[in-house]
Scaffold this active site. Structure first.
Site, mmCIF file in Angstrom:
data_model
loop_
_atom_site.group_PDB
_atom_site.id
_atom_site.type_symbol
_atom_site.label_atom_id
_atom_site.label_comp_id
_atom_site.label_asym_id
_atom_site.label_seq_id
_atom_site.Cartn_x
_atom_site.Cartn_y
_atom_site.Cartn_z
ATOM 1 N N LYS A 1 2.151 -3.541 9.957
ATOM 2 C CA LYS A 1 2.646 -4.771 9.921
ATOM 3 C C LYS A 1 1.545 -5.671 10.743
ATOM 4 O O LYS A 1 1.132 -6.811 10.254
ATOM 5 C CB LYS A 1 4.091 -5.138 10.532
ATOM 6 C CG LYS A 1 5.102 -5.672 10.037
ATOM 7 C CD LYS A 1 6.236 -5.712 10.697
ATOM 8 C CE LYS A 1 7.329 -4.907 9.942
ATOM 9 N NZ LYS A 1 8.551 -4.586 10.688
ATOM 10 N N GLU B 1 5.149 3.771 -0.671
ATOM 11 C CA GLU B 1 5.327 2.383 0.145
ATOM 12 C C GLU B 1 5.019 1.200 -0.746
ATOM 13 O O GLU B 1 3.927 1.442 -1.306
ATOM 14 C CB GLU B 1 4.310 2.577 1.169
ATOM 15 C CG GLU B 1 4.124 3.872 2.176
ATOM 16 C CD GLU B 1 3.157 3.749 2.948
ATOM 17 O OE1 GLU B 1 2.674 2.701 3.471
ATOM 18 O OE2 GLU B 1 2.612 4.800 3.388
HETATM 19 P P1 ADP Z 1 7.268 1.507 8.396
HETATM 20 O O1 ADP Z 1 6.364 2.256 9.016
HETATM 21 O O2 ADP Z 1 8.585 1.496 9.244
HETATM 22 O O3 ADP Z 1 7.362 1.371 7.154
HETATM 23 P P2 ADP Z 1 5.724 -1.121 8.452
HETATM 24 O O4 ADP Z 1 4.971 -1.758 9.447
HETATM 25 O O5 ADP Z 1 5.134 -0.664 7.245
HETATM 26 O O6 ADP Z 1 6.681 -0.126 8.991
HETATM 27 O O7 ADP Z 1 6.700 -2.598 8.022
HETATM 28 C C1 ADP Z 1 7.604 -2.122 7.012
HETATM 29 C C2 ADP Z 1 8.772 -2.948 7.149
HETATM 30 O O8 ADP Z 1 8.570 -4.593 7.046
HETATM 31 C C3 ADP Z 1 9.658 -3.013 5.722
HETATM 32 O O9 ADP Z 1 10.573 -1.716 5.823
HETATM 33 C C4 ADP Z 1 10.458 -4.251 5.777
HETATM 34 O O10 ADP Z 1 11.579 -4.298 6.432
HETATM 35 C C5 ADP Z 1 9.598 -5.217 6.482
HETATM 36 N N1 ADP Z 1 8.620 -6.273 5.634
HETATM 37 C C6 ADP Z 1 8.576 -7.550 5.869
HETATM 38 N N2 ADP Z 1 7.727 -8.195 4.892
HETATM 39 C C7 ADP Z 1 7.561 -7.146 3.853
HETATM 40 C C8 ADP Z 1 6.763 -7.311 2.726
HETATM 41 N N3 ADP Z 1 6.265 -8.409 2.393
HETATM 42 N N4 ADP Z 1 6.606 -6.023 1.988
HETATM 43 C C9 ADP Z 1 7.258 -4.939 2.594
HETATM 44 N N5 ADP Z 1 7.900 -4.799 3.733
HETATM 45 C C10 ADP Z 1 8.019 -5.967 4.473
HETATM 46 N N1 RBF Z 2 -3.902 4.771 2.747
HETATM 47 C C1 RBF Z 2 -5.215 5.473 2.434
HETATM 48 O O1 RBF Z 2 -5.206 6.317 3.151
HETATM 49 N N2 RBF Z 2 -5.901 5.490 1.593
HETATM 50 C C2 RBF Z 2 -5.847 4.431 0.584
HETATM 51 O O2 RBF Z 2 -6.913 4.190 -0.364
HETATM 52 C C3 RBF Z 2 -4.813 3.655 0.786
HETATM 53 N N3 RBF Z 2 -4.462 2.478 -0.453
HETATM 54 C C4 RBF Z 2 -3.526 1.755 -0.098
HETATM 55 C C5 RBF Z 2 -3.228 0.781 -1.045
HETATM 56 C C6 RBF Z 2 -2.269 -0.209 -0.922
HETATM 57 C C7 RBF Z 2 -2.295 -1.197 -1.887
HETATM 58 C C8 RBF Z 2 -1.326 0.030 -0.002
HETATM 59 C C9 RBF Z 2 0.094 -0.654 0.249
HETATM 60 C C10 RBF Z 2 -1.417 1.154 0.942
HETATM 61 C C11 RBF Z 2 -2.631 1.981 0.761
HETATM 62 N N4 RBF Z 2 -2.709 2.944 1.797
HETATM 63 C C12 RBF Z 2 -3.768 3.748 1.812
HETATM 64 C C13 RBF Z 2 -1.588 3.298 2.687
HETATM 65 C C14 RBF Z 2 -1.739 2.698 4.144
HETATM 66 O O3 RBF Z 2 -2.568 3.706 4.867
HETATM 67 C C15 RBF Z 2 -0.396 2.956 4.742
HETATM 68 O O4 RBF Z 2 0.241 1.680 4.266
HETATM 69 C C16 RBF Z 2 -0.341 2.424 6.341
HETATM 70 O O5 RBF Z 2 -0.942 3.700 6.802
HETATM 71 C C17 RBF Z 2 1.008 2.384 6.774
HETATM 72 O O6 RBF Z 2 1.785 3.462 6.411
HETATM 73 MG MG MG Z 3 5.683 1.293 5.980
#
Ligand code: ADP
Ligand code: RBF
Ligand code: MG
Length: 165
Positions: A21, A79
């Site tokens: 985030k 994710e």
């Molecule tokens: P986590 O490690 O718990 O997945 P993140 O930092 O990846 O934490 O944040 C994910 C959370 O943010 C989601 O579970 C959701 O509740 C919230 N969120 C808010 N906006 C979005 C978005 N545009 N896409 C995905 N998740 C979002």
């Molecule tokens: N993580 C990687 O280690 N390598 C990647 O090439 C990579 N590509 C991503 C592309 C997208 C569109 C998204 C949403 C995530 C990707 N990630 C990748 C995951 C990223 O490391 C992860 O979302 C964060 O670590 C939070 O869990």
């Molecule tokens: Mg996440």
């Protein structure tokens, strides 16, 4: 990949809390039940498609499936970053997605800035590809209008049921 488009849904669970985030790219994580149900031909990597939280609006999404090589995770994750600014978190809600196309494999990067730049490029590619007529059509699939809103055991419907409709 013969399983594309692939429809699935499940409860949004807490992820690694690594602060994606703070990077401006939150990702809603699916539970193991959804990850373990993926067909064998759906390889790890980055996908684009459509997503909907509960029975809310349908937005474009990008999804990462795999072990996040940049972070060397030991657990496979699935994710979804929904391309929309939400007012609040939606942990515990049902996320419905259709994976429409494949963008690239996951890889590691020298710096966090490079990873973020790669993700932003994925987002731009998803926005363009989803405007293609065949891909736009999937947005209107009744899979989304029939979305259950509460996390129940039946919410994680097996892919054969969903994709056989
Ligand atoms: P986590 O490690 O718990 O997945 P993140 O930092 O990846 O934490 O944040 C994910 C959370 O943010 C989601 O579970 C959701 O509740 C919230 N969120 C808010 N906006 C979005 C978005 N545009 N896409 C995905 N998740 C979002
Ligand atoms: N993580 C990687 O280690 N390598 C990647 O090439 C990579 N590509 C991503 C592309 C997208 C569109 C998204 C949403 C995530 C990707 N990630 C990748 C995951 C990223 O490391 C992860 O979302 C964060 O670590 C939070 O869990
Ligand atoms: Mg996440």
């Amino acid at each position: 990949m013969k399983s594309l488009p692939y429809f699935c849904r499940g409860e949004v669970i807490r992820g690694f809390g690594r602060g994606s985030k703070e990077l401006g790219i939150p990702t809603a994580n699916f539970p193991d039940s959804v990850v373990d149900n993926l067909p064998a031909d759906i390889s790890t990597g980055i996908y684009y498609g459509w997503a909907c939280v509960g029975n809310g609006d349908i937005y474009k999404m990008v999804m990462s499936i795999g072990w996040n090589p940049y972070y060397k995770n030991t657990k496979k994750s699935m994710e979804t970053h929904v391309i929309h600014k939400f007012k609040e978190d939606f942990y515990g809600e049902i996320l419905s997605v259709v994976m429409v196309g494949y963008i690239r494999p996951e890889r590691t990067y020298d710096t966090l800035e490079d990873l973020i730049a790669a993700i932003n490029k994925d987002i731009e590619e998803a926005k363009v590809k989803l405007e293609l007529p065949d891909n736009l059509k999937l947005r209107n699939d009744n899979f989304f209008t029939s979305a259950p809103t509460l996390p129940t055991t039946t919410a994680v419907v097996s892919h054969t049921v969903i994709n056989g409709h």
